[in-house]
Design a protein around this motif. Structure first.
Motif, PDB file in Angstrom:
ATOM      1  N   CYS A   1      34.534  34.748  87.045  1.00 22.76           N
ATOM      2  CA  CYS A   1      33.646  35.773  86.530  1.00 22.76           C
ATOM      3  C   CYS A   1      32.191  35.438  86.797  1.00 22.76           C
ATOM      4  CB  CYS A   1      33.861  35.944  85.023  1.00 22.76           C
ATOM      5  SG  CYS A   1      35.404  36.748  84.629  1.00 22.76           S
ATOM      6  N   ASN A   2      31.413  36.445  87.130  1.00 23.32           N
ATOM      7  CA  ASN A   2      29.999  36.300  87.428  1.00 23.32           C
ATOM      8  C   ASN A   2      29.184  36.725  86.204  1.00 23.32           C
ATOM      9  OD1 ASN A   2      27.420  36.434  88.429  1.00 23.32           O
ATOM     10  ND2 ASN A   2      27.934  37.720  90.184  1.00 23.32           N
TER      11      ASN A   2
ATOM     12  N   HIS B   1      26.175  37.336  85.921  1.00 27.95           N
ATOM     13  CA  HIS B   1      25.088  38.263  86.215  1.00 27.95           C
ATOM     14  C   HIS B   1      25.549  39.712  86.188  1.00 27.95           C
ATOM     15  CE1 HIS B   1      22.443  35.001  87.684  1.00 27.95           C
ATOM     16  NE2 HIS B   1      23.579  34.434  87.951  1.00 27.95           N
ATOM     17  N   SER B   2      26.883  39.906  86.132  1.00 30.21           N
ATOM     18  CA  SER B   2      27.382  41.270  86.144  1.00 30.21           C
ATOM     19  C   SER B   2      26.994  41.983  84.852  1.00 30.21           C
ATOM     20  CB  SER B   2      28.908  41.226  86.283  1.00 30.21           C
ATOM     21  OG  SER B   2      29.466  42.406  85.790  1.00 30.21           O
ATOM     22  N   PRO B   3      26.628  43.279  84.910  1.00 35.91           N
ATOM     23  CA  PRO B   3      26.207  43.985  83.697  1.00 35.91           C
ATOM     24  C   PRO B   3      27.347  44.304  82.736  1.00 35.91           C
ATOM     25  CG  PRO B   3      26.168  45.465  85.563  1.00 35.91           C
ATOM     26  CD  PRO B   3      26.434  44.108  86.105  1.00 35.91           C
ATOM     27  N   ARG B   4      28.582  44.263  83.224  1.00 29.93           N
ATOM     28  CA  ARG B   4      29.674  44.627  82.320  1.00 29.93           C
ATOM     29  C   ARG B   4      30.510  43.398  81.994  1.00 29.93           C
ATOM     30  NH1 ARG B   4      33.529  48.910  85.041  1.00 29.93           N
ATOM     31  NH2 ARG B   4      34.580  48.823  83.030  1.00 29.93           N
ATOM     32  N   PRO B   5      31.193  43.438  80.826  1.00 31.26           N
ATOM     33  CA  PRO B   5      32.094  42.329  80.520  1.00 31.26           C
ATOM     34  C   PRO B   5      33.109  42.154  81.629  1.00 31.26           C
ATOM     35  CG  PRO B   5      31.776  43.662  78.595  1.00 31.26           C
ATOM     36  CD  PRO B   5      31.108  44.391  79.710  1.00 31.26           C
ATOM     37  N   CYS B   6      33.488  40.917  81.890  1.00 34.37           N
ATOM     38  CA  CYS B   6      34.219  40.562  83.106  1.00 34.37           C
ATOM     39  C   CYS B   6      35.564  41.268  83.195  1.00 34.37           C
ATOM     40  CB  CYS B   6      34.422  39.053  83.132  1.00 34.37           C
ATOM     41  SG  CYS B   6      35.157  38.481  84.646  1.00 34.37           S
TER      42      CYS B   6
ATOM     43  N   GLN C   1      39.050  40.960  84.808  1.00 31.93           N
ATOM     44  CA  GLN C   1      39.838  39.954  85.510  1.00 31.93           C
ATOM     45  C   GLN C   1      41.174  40.493  85.974  1.00 31.93           C
ATOM     46  OE1 GLN C   1      38.933  37.046  81.963  1.00 31.93           O
ATOM     47  NE2 GLN C   1      40.395  36.199  83.395  1.00 31.93           N
TER      48      GLN C   1
ATOM     49  N   PRO D   1      37.294  52.094  83.295  1.00 31.71           N
ATOM     50  CA  PRO D   1      36.294  53.143  83.538  1.00 31.71           C
ATOM     51  C   PRO D   1      35.163  52.629  84.411  1.00 31.71           C
ATOM     52  CG  PRO D   1      36.225  52.357  81.278  1.00 31.71           C
ATOM     53  CD  PRO D   1      37.396  51.716  81.903  1.00 31.71           C
ATOM     54  N   LEU D   2      34.665  53.516  85.282  1.00 32.97           N
ATOM     55  CA  LEU D   2      33.527  53.210  86.154  1.00 32.97           C
ATOM     56  C   LEU D   2      33.805  52.028  87.073  1.00 32.97           C
ATOM     57  CD1 LEU D   2      30.402  53.414  83.799  1.00 32.97           C
ATOM     58  CD2 LEU D   2      31.176  55.099  85.445  1.00 32.97           C
TER      59      LEU D   2
ATOM     60  N   THR E   1      22.863  45.661  78.717  1.00 30.69           N
ATOM     61  CA  THR E   1      22.465  45.223  80.049  1.00 30.69           C
ATOM     62  C   THR E   1      21.695  46.292  80.801  1.00 30.69           C
ATOM     63  OG1 THR E   1      24.702  45.818  80.691  1.00 30.69           O
ATOM     64  CG2 THR E   1      24.205  43.482  80.449  1.00 30.69           C
TER      65      THR E   1
ATOM     66  N   LYS F   1      22.840  39.100  78.350  1.00 29.66           N
ATOM     67  CA  LYS F   1      24.244  38.787  78.627  1.00 29.66           C
ATOM     68  C   LYS F   1      24.336  37.546  79.494  1.00 29.66           C
ATOM     69  CE  LYS F   1      28.410  40.498  80.883  1.00 29.66           C
ATOM     70  NZ  LYS F   1      28.487  39.429  81.869  1.00 29.66           N
TER      71      LYS F   1
ATOM     72  N   TYR G   1      31.311  51.364  79.283  1.00 28.84           N
ATOM     73  CA  TYR G   1      32.525  50.887  79.927  1.00 28.84           C
ATOM     74  C   TYR G   1      33.755  51.143  79.071  1.00 28.84           C
ATOM     75  CZ  TYR G   1      28.829  48.626  82.497  1.00 28.84           C
ATOM     76  OH  TYR G   1      27.686  48.389  83.203  1.00 28.84           O
TER      77      TYR G   1
END
Lengths: 351, 346
Positions: A217-218, A220-225, A227, A237-238, B144, B153, B184
């Motif tokens: 997992c990164n 820096h990603s804006p959404r929770p990872c 996997q 979603p999205l 975020t 985050k 999300y």
């Protein structure tokens, strides 16, 4: 019996030579110390990354050879500094007179040999890193789930820590995890229909999913990872699996590790090259200083001119002398040829 | 009765001056060490100011930096004085300045000791700022796309990975906040709708944690979601499972880190303080022994060095007297000027 590469050295140039030699010797000692530090650092890195290199990989030989070469270069530098300092003072130079000859031979043969060996390794070994990493990483990924098998129980932790620290995922990309069963069968519910389907749909009976471990997992990603279910466009979603995945680390660990180790080997190689040059200069200078001072006998500060040279006579005469001496010595009693001649022949073949 | 009198002959004086000169240069090095320690602590605090609400107190690193600089200045000056002390002509230049200089040195030593004490005592305020800051950080974890908070985050994730911790006091802190942004969430899903309705504030709370709480030493792939639901995972009991997530809270982890950092800095500062006190005492002996040389034409003569000319209570009385005299002196002057002004007015 013409001396090889003679150089006339009156008092002032002799002093200049000694001073310049002193400076070069300290630079050589510094370079030797830096090589010791750099190869020590590389050895420590290899201890952590050793699981990801195939056991047959010869790469660890490079920092070991460089360590030895660095130690010898450091010693040569210190000896050169001491000798050049002493050569300006008759009282100080006396103890050096007998020792300098054998030291020069040892420095050329030992130090030069080690440096050439280390340089050769630095040029040739990084090429073999590619296959070694391929094999090592493949084994590590395949044994990710074997946390209860002796010999591989640390693989999961090491792979996770590798991916977290070096910011990489899988061997060449995150999709490598889709082809490996990284969830141990101990944690799979045999009564679950989905599990049974997956295992049956696979020739080797492996439980393969389109998911990756958490260490990919990164942050820096804006959404929770995300996997799991990475190839399903309706699962989240999205989320579009066809777009480049911002969620996970994009680089593969193979490329990251290869670049890292090759960089370290490259730095070490360039430092070895510089040290080789410095060592050659210091040894040459010491030889000239030694032969010039021999020509003066004991009077070091004398104004007399003397000649410094590399070898007292040309190659043919040296071989003849060595052969004759060896023959004469052999006649009355078996004796080895003087050890001083044989390494000098080596130098000649080197030079 | 002088305090701690010591007899000095010429050789001893010279040795004292040389020894002090060397010690002063080592002390300049020590000052540089204190300066870099303070700088390091300041940088570490700055690095994590996001989780400390940006309101952490920088008193300790600032004072360490100041003390380091002052120590360098004072000790190089003292080194110069000790070097000149061997030459009577040069020493005569410094003579009138030495007494106030020594007073400043004593003050400096007291302040250095206080700063060393502060290193040990100020972790309490750090605990409060950390607790507040981490709570807010976790609250803004999902924002975020809000400018000014979009990095939270990443900061919290990297903090949890680096310090091997989860949440404020433990991983259950994540159960109480919504850390998944509404963007999300699939609002057409029944499960999502149920969860939001079951909560008074309309938040989507789960018994799950972010991936950065996962412990790589766990033998099984990390269980992040439905942590308290044993039936959701095969062969899983959340009561006995220890290795899955990091157990420590990030507040405790960060506090331990900063405490150990400040404690070791405090110990180093105390050692350097002892060194400085020795130097000040040596300088005092040098000053008094050089002043005691009765005949300046005879530098070979013996002299006495002491710490205080009279015993402690007598010195204290004399000090009070001089302060009173100073006060009285001002009073007399003020009366004089008043009297002078009054006749003028009238």
């Amino acid at each position: 019996m013409a001396p090889v590469l003679p150089l006339v050295l009156p008092l002032q140039p002799r002093i200049r030579l000694a001073q310049g030699l002193w400076l070069l010797s300290w630079l050589l000692a510094l370079a030797g110390g830096l090589i010791l530090l750099c190869s020590g650092h590389l050895l420590v890195q290899l201890r952590h990354l050793g699981t990801f290199l195939a056991p047959s990989c010869q790469f660890p030989a490079l920092p070991q050879a460089a360590l030895a070469a660095g130690a010898v270069a450091l010693g040569t530098g210190l000896v050169g500094a001491g000798a050049s300092r002493a050569s300006l003072n008759a009282a100080l130079y006396l103890p050096w007179r007998g020792v300098l000859g054998p030291l020069l031979v040892a420095g050329t043969a030992g130090g030069g040999g080690l440096l050439v060996l280390a340089l050769g390794l630095a040029l040739s070994l990084p090429g073999s890193l590619d296959e070694a990493l391929e094999e090592g990483l493949g084994t590590a990924l395949a044994h990710y789930r074997d946390t209860e098998v002796p010999g591989h129980c640390q693989d999961k932790r090491l792979v996770d820590e590798l991916q977290l620290r070096y910011h990489c995922c899988g061997r060449h990309g995150y999709k490598d995890w889709f082809g490996v069963q990284w969830v141990s069968s101990r944690y799979l519910d045999p009564s679950d229909q989905d599990v049974v389907d997956r295992i049956q749909s696979n020739v080797e009976g492996l439980y393969l999913t389109d998911g990756v471990p958490f260490s990919c997992c990164n942050p820096h990603s804006p959404r929770p990872c995300l996997q799991n279910r990475l190839s399903d466009s309706y699962a989240h979603p999205l989320f579009d699996p066809r777009q480049p995945n911002q969620n996970l680390w994009a680089q593969g660990c193979h490329e990251v590790l290869l670049e890292h180790l090759q960089d370290l080997a490259g730095t070490l190689g360039s430092m070895l090259a510089v040290t080789f040059l410095l060592q050659a200069l210091v040894l040459l200078g010491l030889r000239y200083l030694q032969t010039a001072l021999e020509g003066l006998g004991g009077v070091i500060d004398g104004e007399g001119e003397t000649q410094g040279y590399l070898f007292p006579s040309g190659l043919k005469e040296m071989l003849k002398t060595a052969w004759l001496q060896g023959w004469i010595a052999h006649r009355p009693a078996p004796e080895e040829a003087p050890p001083g001649e044989a390494p000098l022949k080596e130098d000649l073949s080197e030079a | 009765m002088a305090l701690l009198k010591v007899k000095f002959d010429q050789k001893k004086r010279v040795k004292l001056a040389q020894g002090l000169w060397l010690m002063n240069w080592f002390s300049v090095l020590a000052g540089i060490i204190i300066f870099s320690l303070g700088l390091f602590l300041k940088i570490e605090l700055r690095k994590r100011s996001d989780v400390m609400n940006n309101s952490e107190s920088h008193f300790v690193p600032n004072s360490l930096i100041g003390m380091g600089v002052l120590s360098c200045v004072f000790n190089s000056l003292a080194g110069k004085i000790c070097y000149d002390a061997l030459d009577p002509a040069k020493y005569a230049r410094w003579k009138p300045w030495l007494k106030p200089y020594l007073a400043i040195c004593v003050l400096f030593n007291i302040v250095l000791f206080l700063v060393a004490l502060c290193c040990f005592l100020l972790r309490g305020s750090l605990e409060n700022t950390l607790s507040q800051g981490l709570k807010n950080g976790m609250k803004y974890y999902r924002d975020t796309d809000t400018p000014g908070r979009c990095f939270m985050k990443k900061t919290i994730d990297m903090l949890q990975i680096e310090f091997k911790c989860c949440g404020n006091n433990g991983f259950r802190d994540w159960f109480e906040i919504q850390w998944i942004s509404n963007r999300y969430l699939d609002f057409s899903s029944k499960e999502v709708k149920d969860r939001i309705k079951s909560n008074v504030d309309g938040r989507y709370l789960v018994d799950g944690v972010p991936f950065s709480c996962c412990n790589p030493s766990s033998p099984r792939p990390c269980i992040q979601y439905q942590i308290t639901n044993n039936s959701a995972h095969y062969s899983y009991d959340h009561q006995t499972e220890e290795l899955n997530l990091w157990v420590r809270g990030c507040r405790a982890a960060l506090l331990t880190y900063y405490s150990s950092l400040m404690n070791s800095m405090g110990i180093v500062t105390l050692l350097i303080w002892l060194f400085e006190v020795t130097i000040t005492i040596g300088l005092r002996y040098l000053q008094t022994s050089l002043n005691g040389v009765s005949n300046p034409e005879e530098p070979e003569s013996e002299s006495e060095g002491w710490l205080l000319e009279k015993s402690v209570p007598e010195t204290w009385k004399a000090f009070l007297e001089s302060v009173k005299k100073l006060g009285k002196g001002n009073q007399v002057e003020a009366e004089g000027t008043d009297a002078g002004q009054a006749p003028e007015a009238s």
